[in-house]
Design a protein around this motif. Structure first.
Motif, mmCIF file in Angstrom:
data_model
loop_
_atom_site.group_PDB
_atom_site.id
_atom_site.type_symbol
_atom_site.label_atom_id
_atom_site.label_comp_id
_atom_site.label_asym_id
_atom_site.label_seq_id
_atom_site.Cartn_x
_atom_site.Cartn_y
_atom_site.Cartn_z
ATOM 1 N N GLU A 392 0.830 -1.202 0.000
ATOM 2 C CA GLU A 392 0.000 0.000 0.000
ATOM 3 C C GLU A 392 0.866 1.254 0.000
ATOM 4 O O GLU A 392 0.532 2.236 -0.673
ATOM 5 C CB GLU A 392 -0.944 -0.018 1.204
ATOM 6 N N ARG A 393 1.952 1.242 0.754
ATOM 7 C CA ARG A 393 2.838 2.400 0.757
ATOM 8 C C ARG A 393 3.451 2.615 -0.630
ATOM 9 O O ARG A 393 3.584 3.753 -1.104
ATOM 10 C CB ARG A 393 3.944 2.212 1.798
ATOM 11 N N GLN A 394 3.780 1.524 -1.315
ATOM 12 C CA GLN A 394 4.341 1.631 -2.666
ATOM 13 C C GLN A 394 3.321 2.214 -3.638
ATOM 14 O O GLN A 394 3.637 3.104 -4.439
ATOM 15 C CB GLN A 394 4.786 0.248 -3.159
ATOM 16 N N ILE A 395 2.081 1.727 -3.561
ATOM 17 C CA ILE A 395 1.032 2.231 -4.457
ATOM 18 C C ILE A 395 0.746 3.702 -4.141
ATOM 19 O O ILE A 395 0.619 4.533 -5.049
ATOM 20 C CB ILE A 395 -0.252 1.389 -4.321
ATOM 21 N N ARG A 396 0.648 4.016 -2.870
ATOM 22 C CA ARG A 396 0.343 5.388 -2.453
ATOM 23 C C ARG A 396 1.414 6.361 -2.953
ATOM 24 O O ARG A 396 1.115 7.434 -3.487
ATOM 25 C CB ARG A 396 0.227 5.439 -0.935
ATOM 26 N N SER A 397 2.681 5.978 -2.794
ATOM 27 C CA SER A 397 3.763 6.857 -3.237
ATOM 28 C C SER A 397 3.759 7.012 -4.750
ATOM 29 O O SER A 397 3.985 8.113 -5.273
ATOM 30 C CB SER A 397 5.118 6.311 -2.766
ATOM 31 N N ALA A 398 3.458 5.936 -5.479
ATOM 32 C CA ALA A 398 3.427 6.010 -6.936
ATOM 33 C C ALA A 398 2.268 6.879 -7.423
ATOM 34 O O ALA A 398 2.410 7.646 -8.382
ATOM 35 C CB ALA A 398 3.327 4.607 -7.531
#
Length: 556
Positions: A392-398
């Motif tokens: 989720e952190r990866q998707i949010r940052s992207a």
């Protein structure tokens, strides 16, 4: 007629006193040329003036939609009630609890419900909504049905059900039909009550329809109420954030519940003066909610066939949305599981969400569904803004770095009927490839307790949230510097968001308004309290999300 004498009002005064925007009055004139009052005089500057008595008589037949009512205005309140109160003492002096007249359609619906005492079932609700739809959208069919029910020997319930279903484009549940066929004279009495109350105009039927759905959500089982209905203060805030910003050709809701988000957009456009044709589409589940959504769209003059069977996550869709839409609104289920073998993953442009939480399945689907100038607003559990899941952190940052996230609004807890879970609004756009800043708005301190357990945002609070977003967007379009509002909103650059590990909790970036005190000890104390408040908000949202997932897992 009434006691307003020879008082005259301009179009601008009509709008102010009725509590609508100025283009709404022109829209009413254009849509109702045969009934809307004609100018009767002119002011010194040539402005056309109308007799207030004629205006209030006309407005008395226009019920205020649920998403436009102010706190304290019950279902059945008309624009005439507002107008009259404004003339008597100014808009600010309008009574907060006007009682609906005894013959309003809402009162007829309430009497039809009272026939069944405290045991009103979903089947009773569905049939009453079907009758309201029939009366408001097919007047000739309704006249034939009500005439038959009013006779000395009305048809049997089986025949009445046959007539109702033959004239509706929405197929009712077999259980609903059986319930009313076995109910003796209940159906005859329900038809008579709905026929003999109110004027039967479409707007009045819409108001009664919305009132009945909200009543069913408030009084239904606590576990299902939140699955089937989005409260009016949330739908009102969403529409005021989105509706003025995009002259949409289509609005889509991929999890439409009973259609309340779509209905709010349609109703808002109806009083905004916009005339561009609007296509309304969506998907919904379960069957009961979807049928109610279709009835509501048909009553408002939109094709119910454009609302199709959906799923609990977009990755389950067998037929994903192939076209791009200008406007997307949705309140999807929170923290549901992603299917083990997803059918539709083409929208996962930023990566697969974790299997135990589909929040970013919905958020990525919303971004992927937008046209080049489109906008989306997604109601989402607060935990999605700060979750520590690596995926989720990866998707949010992207999503942030790709320019897909415009604004995050933090709403107060307790807005939903069955749960106190805190939610956020994600304002999304088609990716631009880069991010200069994201607007954060924290409205956690807003709202008042409508009941002992449920909080509600006022009309003015919804306006304040929307105003902040539009002021920020306008400053970007004109090159002006957006300053934000201390303690309420702030635009934050990418570097600061990156330094906070791409957490998007608004209260992390919007500091409370400091008191007028320059003592260093006081400033240190405020800083510590502010940091602690952010942590407590995040922890509370995390606990809410955890409890919600346990309840769903055990189906309690």
């Amino acid at each position: 007629m009434n006691d307003l004498g020879d008082r005259f009002v301009s179009r601008a005064e009509i709008a102010r006193l009725a509590g609508v925007r100025r283009p709404a009055v022109s829209n009413w004139e254009r849509r109702h040329p045969d009934t809307f009052p004609r100018p009767a005089s002119a002011g010194e500057d040539g402005t056309e003036l109308f007799r207030a008595a004629e205006v209030v008589d006309w407005l008395d037949h226009r019920a205020i939609p649920a998403n436009a009512r102010e706190n304290g205005e019950p279902a059945g309140t008309t624009y005439g009630d507002r107008f009259r109160a404004g003339l008597q003492g100014g808009a600010e002096a309008a009574p907060k609890t006007p009682a609906p007249a005894p013959d309003t359609l809402v009162r007829g619906v309430e009497q039809a419900l009272a026939q069944h005492g405290g045991t009103v079932s979903p089947e009773h609700v569905e049939m009453l909504l079907a009758l309201l739809c029939l009366r408001g959208s097919r007047p000739e069919a309704w006249r034939a049905l009500s005439s038959a029910a009013a006779g000395t020997t009305p048809p049997e319930p089986t025949e009445l059900c046959r007539r109702i279903t033959s004239d509706l484009p929405v197929r009712l549940s077999p259980t609903t039909l059986q319930t009313w066929q076995e109910g003796g004279r209940s159906l005859v009495e329900a038809i008579r009550l709905i026929d003999t109350h109110g004027t039967g105009e479409r707007s009045e039927c819409v108001a009664a329809f919305d009132h009945l759905i909200e009543w069913a959500a408030r009084t239904g089982p606590a576990r299902t109420a939140g699955e089937f209905f989005t409260p009016p203060s949330i739908t009102r805030t969403v529409t005021r954030l989105l509706a003025p910003s995009v002259d949409a050709a289509e609005v889509h809701d991929p999890f439409c519940r009973t259609g309340e988000m779509l209905a709010a957009i349609v109703d808002t456009r109806g009083v905004s003066g916009r005339t561009r044709p609007l296509r309304v589409s969506g998907a919904g589940t379960p069957d009961f909610s979807l049928r109610l959504a279709r009835l509501g769209m048909d009553l408002r003059g939109y094709d119910p066939a454009d609302l199709v069977q959906g799923a609990s996550t977009p990755s389950e869709y067998t037929a994903p949305l192939r076209r791009k839409v200008d406007l997307l609104v949705t309140n999807p289920p929170f923290n549901t599981r992603v299917p083990e073998s997803p059918r539709n993953t083409g929208h996962w442009r930023y990566g697969p969400p974790p299997p135990h939480r589909a929040n970013f399945d919905w958020l990525q689907y919303a971004v992927d569904s937008l046209s080049a100038d489109g906008r989306a607003c997604v109601v989402m559990a607060a935990g999605a803004t700060f979750s520590n899941s690596s995926r989720e952190r990866q998707i949010r940052s992207a999503m942030v770095t790709d320019g897909a996230v415009e604004c995050v609004v933090e709403l107060p807890p307790g807005l939903f009927f069955p749960t106190g879970i805190a939610v956020t609004l994600w304002l999304l756009r088609a990716p631009t490839g880069s991010c200069e800043e994201v607007l954060f708005i924290t409205a956690r301190a807003m709202g008042t307790m409508a009941t002992r357990a449920v909080r509600s945002l006022s009309e003015q609070e919804s306006d304040a949230i929307a105003h902040e977003y539009h002021a920020w967007r306008d400053s970007g379009g004109t090159g002006g510097a957006y300053r934000g509002s201390p303690g309420f909103s702030r635009a934050v650059g990418l570097d600061e968001i990156r330094a906070n590990d791409y957490a998007l909790t608004p209260s992390r970036y919007v500091s409370p308004v400091p008191e007028t005190d320059s003592a260093p000890a006081r400033k240190d104390s405020l800083g510590r309290l502010s940091a602690k408040l952010v942590r407590l908000h995040e922890e509370a949202a995390r606990i809410d999300a955890f409890v919600e997932s346990i309840l769903r897992r055990h189906d309690v």
